[in-house]
Scaffold this active site. Sequence first.
Site, short mmCIF file in Angstrom:
data_model
loop_
_atom_site.label_atom_id
_atom_site.label_comp_id
_atom_site.label_asym_id
_atom_site.label_seq_id
_atom_site.Cartn_x
_atom_site.Cartn_y
_atom_site.Cartn_z
CE LYS A 176 -1.67 3.01 2.66
NZ LYS A 176 -1.71 4.18 1.77
CB CYS A 285 13.67 9.73 6.55
SG CYS A 285 14.53 8.77 5.33
P1 NAP Z 1 2.81 8.50 7.46
O1 NAP Z 1 1.76 9.53 7.54
O2 NAP Z 1 3.20 7.77 8.69
O3 NAP Z 1 2.34 7.46 6.33
C1 NAP Z 1 3.14 6.41 5.86
C2 NAP Z 1 2.26 5.37 5.23
O4 NAP Z 1 1.47 4.73 6.24
C3 NAP Z 1 1.26 5.92 4.22
O5 NAP Z 1 1.09 4.98 3.19
C4 NAP Z 1 0.01 6.04 5.06
O6 NAP Z 1 -1.18 6.07 4.28
C5 NAP Z 1 0.10 4.77 5.89
N1 NAP Z 1 -0.70 4.75 7.12
C6 NAP Z 1 -1.21 5.79 7.81
N2 NAP Z 1 -1.88 5.34 8.90
C7 NAP Z 1 -1.79 4.00 8.89
C8 NAP Z 1 -2.29 2.96 9.75
N3 NAP Z 1 -2.98 3.25 10.86
N4 NAP Z 1 -2.03 1.68 9.44
C9 NAP Z 1 -1.31 1.37 8.34
N5 NAP Z 1 -0.82 2.30 7.49
C10 NAP Z 1 -1.05 3.61 7.77
O7 NAP Z 1 4.15 9.11 6.88
P2 NAP Z 1 4.27 10.10 5.63
O8 NAP Z 1 3.68 11.40 6.06
O9 NAP Z 1 3.75 9.46 4.41
O10 NAP Z 1 5.87 10.19 5.46
C11 NAP Z 1 6.66 11.07 6.17
C12 NAP Z 1 7.35 10.38 7.33
O11 NAP Z 1 8.09 9.25 6.85
C13 NAP Z 1 8.39 11.24 8.01
O12 NAP Z 1 8.28 11.12 9.41
C14 NAP Z 1 9.73 10.66 7.53
O13 NAP Z 1 10.82 10.89 8.39
C15 NAP Z 1 9.40 9.23 7.43
N6 NAP Z 1 10.36 8.53 6.54
C16 NAP Z 1 11.29 7.70 7.12
C17 NAP Z 1 12.21 7.03 6.33
C18 NAP Z 1 13.24 6.12 6.95
O14 NAP Z 1 13.78 5.28 6.24
N7 NAP Z 1 13.55 6.25 8.24
C19 NAP Z 1 12.19 7.21 4.93
C20 NAP Z 1 11.24 8.06 4.39
C21 NAP Z 1 10.32 8.71 5.21
P3 NAP Z 1 -1.77 7.44 3.65
O15 NAP Z 1 -0.87 8.56 4.05
O16 NAP Z 1 -1.77 7.16 2.21
O17 NAP Z 1 -3.16 7.59 4.19
#
Ligand code: NAP
Length: 494
Positions: A176, A285
């Site tokens: 997803k 990130c």
């Molecule tokens: P996010 O809001 O946590 O979302 C990540 C993914 O999880 C999306 O596909 C989201 O779906 C899904 N999701 C949301 N709630 C969920 C739930 N309850 N159960 C299962 N899946 C769920 O993160 P983002 O805003 O997309 O990305 C930014 C964050 O990613 C930042 O904090 C960044 O630091 C982190 N990041 C970390 C790394 C690393 O390797 N450490 C790499 C890249 C990014 P939808 O948003 O489509 O609804």
Amino acid sequence: MAIERIGNFIDGAWVPPTTGEYAPNVNPADTNDVLAEAPLSGSDDAKAAFDAAERAFPSWRATPPPKRARYIARAFTILTSRLDEVARAMCREEGKVLSEAKGEVQKGLNLLEFYAGEGFRLHGKTLPSEMARTLTYTLREPVGPVALVSPWNFPFAIPVWKSAPALVAGCPVVLKPAQLTPLSAKLMADAYQEAGLPRGVFNLVYGRGSTVGRLLVDDERARAVSFTGSNEIGIDIYTRAARRGARVTCEMGGKNPVVVLDDADLDLAVEGIVAGAFGSTGQRCTATSRLIVTGGIHDALVERLKSRARALKVGNGLEPGVEMGPAVDQVQLAQDLAAIEQAQGDGAKLETGGRRLTEGALQRGFFVEPTVFTQVTPGSALAQEEVFGPVLAVLKAGSFDEALALANNVRYGLASSIYTRSANAAMRFIEGSEVGMVHVNQATVGGEAQLPFGGVKKTGVGEKEMAEEGLNFFTHLKTVFFDYTGSRRETNIY
Ligand code: NAP
Ligand code: MG
């Protein structure tokens, strides 16, 4: 022109969502530009994807790893010929500038290339036994169907770095991707389909994380869950999956520091900090979000950063010469501006930037100025919380030891960097920095297919991603004891 509707990819075919609902895929640099509509799937779609993955598992696991990897090699060839197309789609749906988008596609290609090779090396170990004429060794076996959840900020590379090792390991996949960036993942799925992957081995379900993402992660049949995204959601997923005994890896937020010591090469440091803080609009990130500088070089460095930040050309990443794109959406823009406002309230000094950009065509996008704050107090929100935008917090340190302590004074631990000419200081930093990835005289950003990627502390739980470790996560070891005397009666007392 009618807007293209993307389907879900389930059991080898593109199918509409059972809900009949879709959400638009909007260009954050120009909200008049709608690329496509992607499904808002429901529980029946999530279930159908795991039904397909479950059915595909026995024959996929029986397929020899080099043969499984050959599909990945084919996907590599197909996508190599589409590098530009994927990069342009990514640029439009995520907002990063075209050169960065191309770099990301290239990274995805490197990962496909690397994992295609790993199919020939999926190995256990042969170890000596206490017993004579007994062969003891380990085999790597796929854990079973897996759920992969990816964020919007690397909409192509992260789906690749999760799915390619899972597939080579023998695990059918249900992915997803983030709803904000559906197209990059679709182009990857197209390549898998054209590469001839057997039906049900790779499945893609679009929808909201809070609904369909949650259902996929909670599916009893998902034997491993790999998530990249925010800390809050990652820890929730970790907890829920642990309760049903599934294996989990979560890569989450960062608050990555660059330390610059008085003896550093100033030009080099400026380049690395600008790239790390403002590249991809700070939405990595591994972005540099804190700069920790010793007294002798502080003012000169801040002056240089200010003029570089002011000169950066902000705009639509498809236009030549543009160096920084928009925030990914209205929510992220609001988060950036709120963090800027709070930093001012907390007494930090705004050196440059700080405003939304709305002149001309920019008003149709979510643009914010590259922003630098000095005099940031170590306990303040700007020094502690991830902004995920082009906002740099500068902190002053009196010594190397103080700089290292400040660098470690956050709950995250993804990447760090030090600029110095002293090998002694560099080695002490490598030793003392509480991160998963440490750089010397280069930006905090970047990773390579063959090198383990991930963080410690609140950033990462589970196995490192990419590299051999990223493949091992999707396997378990079976230990084999083979007595080839065929006649030994006594039992091993150990
Ligand atoms: P996010 O809001 O946590 O979302 C990540 C993914 O999880 C999306 O596909 C989201 O779906 C899904 N999701 C949301 N709630 C969920 C739930 N309850 N159960 C299962 N899946 C769920 O993160 P983002 O805003 O997309 O990305 C930014 C964050 O990613 C930042 O904090 C960044 O630091 C982190 N990041 C970390 C790394 C690393 O390797 N450490 C790499 C890249 C990014 P939808 O948003 O489509 O609804
Ligand atoms: Mg989000």
